[in-house]
Scaffold this active site. Structure first.
Site, short mmCIF file in Angstrom:
data_model
loop_
_atom_site.label_atom_id
_atom_site.label_comp_id
_atom_site.label_asym_id
_atom_site.label_seq_id
_atom_site.Cartn_x
_atom_site.Cartn_y
_atom_site.Cartn_z
N ASP A 1 1.07 -0.33 12.97
CA ASP A 1 1.42 -1.72 12.31
C ASP A 1 1.96 -3.03 14.10
OD1 ASP A 1 1.04 -0.94 10.21
OD2 ASP A 1 3.16 -0.13 9.73
N GLY B 1 0.58 -0.95 0.06
CA GLY B 1 -0.36 0.16 -0.33
C GLY B 1 0.85 1.11 0.27
#
Ligand code: S3P
Length: 435
Positions: free
Chosen positions: A320, A97
């Site tokens: 994350d 991404g």
């Protein structure tokens, strides 16, 4: 490289001990190539991440006319032309991404057409968040209902002031990469500060950029600038270190030192959570490398873990790491609540549902919410004895592996090879510290 498709993770009977080096930061590695491609000169990039994601960006900058030479397995030189060239092929971002969102900003102001594609997971991820601000600047982008493929016809854009409704470094960086090649002042606002690697790298390469805070939030202003070619050294990735940090905290008798990790404050939310949860850790030997803070992180077994609340401004600083923090929370006494993290649903997988499903199978008490989850933890070993899907998601795969180390019964993790996206050396390093 890890070629094992399915693997077993099982109770670690002895402590994990040793000094390790983890892979270079993925976010900074992508940026070193993309910003380097705009420098119009030759730079050396040291300690570059050769995970599949960054290799996708590497192939793309080559297709845009940059000459790349490998000095050794972690160092390369990038020689960028004065102007990027029209690619003769479709640009494949794979699973990444960051590649797609950052490159769309850079390509929107080039003098040619280009098409960005991605794999099955990336083709499902939302691109409206970058198409919208770029279109406001006048960019011409065709998409598949705001998803990849993105067909970009480069154009001269107009500067905007954009208030980003989500705190996203990818969106912020995309707009800044369009702004660096646009006359006038392009401004991006965000309510809570997301990782600022782009701002730091632009500053390091002498762009005309200012950051600050006012009543509308945190802002970054950029003006058309020529970047100065300079060598870039990349620190270790705290998002990869996080798996070993949590392992050391939950496996009895462990003590692990992770060398040379990036400790940029916009990335160290996990350390703030460690403070709240009673994890034993220390930062040693701090320094500044290519405008980024770096240090060694020492973590040891932490027998008195307790639950905490994780919400608000900290979320972009540990987005994350939330899957592996969930494993830590399962071993902590009491409740850990994660809120304001709805963007976890837009990562390599829907990380809220996929994580909740997996952790439930392991025997962890977890309640899935729209914007996060609640874990009811305790200090006992987890149950395990199950098979888990990784949903095309490297961070889920590694988080499940960490959970397996404190399970009574072994767990089978399917498609573990997804870890190659960011951390091909994961199992080799694990073996090094298993005593
Ligand atoms: C990244 C930003 C974050 C993060 C991703 C890398 C970056 O995404 O989750 O792994 O390098 O800018 P968002 O900007 O979508 O939050």
């Amino acid at each position: 490289m890890n070629n094992l498709k399915d693997i077993i993770s099982k109770k670690q009977l002895n402590g994990l001990r040793g000094v390790i080096t983890i892979p270079p930061d993925k976010s900074i590695s992508h940026r070193s190539l993309i910003f380097g491609a705009l420098c119009g000169g030759k730079i050396k990039i040291s300690n570059f991440s050769f995970g599949a994601d960054c290799r996708a960006t590497l192939e793309i900058v080559k297709a845009l006319g940059c000459d790349v030479e490998f000095v050794n397995e972690r160092t390369l030189t990038l020689n960028a032309p004065k102007c990027l060239c029209a690619p003769s092929k479709i640009l494949d971002c794979g699973n990444s991404g960051t590649s797609m969102r950052l490159l769309s900003g850079m390509l929107a102001t080039q003098n040619f057409k280009s098409t960005l594609i991605g794999d099955e997971s990336l083709s499902k991820r939302p691109m409206k968040r970058v198409i919208e601000p770029l279109s406001l600047m006048g960019a011409k982008i065709k998409s598949n209902d705001f998803k990849a493929p993105l067909e970009i016809t480069g154009a001269k854009l107009n500067p905007i002031e954009y208030i980003n409704p989500i705190s996203s470094a990818q969106v912020k960086s995309c707009i800044l990469l369009a702004g660096i090649n646009t006359q006038g002042i392009t401004t991006v606002y965000e309510k809570t500060l997301s990782r600022d690697h782009s701002e730091r790298m632009f500053e390091y390469l002498e762009a005309n950029i200012q950051t600050g805070q006012d009543e509308k939030g945190f802002y970054t202003k950029i003006q058309k600038s020529e970047l100065v070619p300079k060598n870039i050294e990349i620190a270790g990735d705290i998002s990869s270190a996080a798996f070993f940090m949590v392992m050391a905290a939950i496996v009895p008798n462990s003590e692990v030192i992770i060398k040379n990790v990036g400790i940029n404050p916009t990335r160290t939310g996990i350390l703030d959570v460690f403070d709240r949860m009673n994890v034993n850790y220390e930062i040693l030997d701090k320094k500044l490398v290519s405008n980024e803070e770096v240090g060694d992180i020492k973590v040891s077994y932490s027998p008195d873990l307790k639950g905490c609340e994780i919400s608000g401004e900290i979320i972009p600083r540990l987005i994350d790491e939330l899957p592996v923090i969930a494993v830590l929370a399962a071993r902590a006494e009491g409740e850990t609540t994660v809120k304001d993290a709805q963007d976890l649903r837009n990562k390599e997988s829907d990380r809220i549902t996929a994580l909740s499903d997996g952790l439930k199978r392991i025997g962890i008490q977890i309640q899935e919410n729209q914007d996060g989850f609640i874990i009811n933890g305790n200090k006992k070993d987890l149950t395990g004895g199950c098979e888990l899907e990784t949903h095309l998601d490297h961070r889920l795969a590694m988080s499940f592996f960490v959970a397996g180390l404190v399970c009574k019964n072994e767990i089978l993790i399917k498609d573990f090879n997804w870890i190659n996206t960011s951390f091909p050396e994961f199992l080799t390093i694990f073996k090094e510290i298993s005593t």
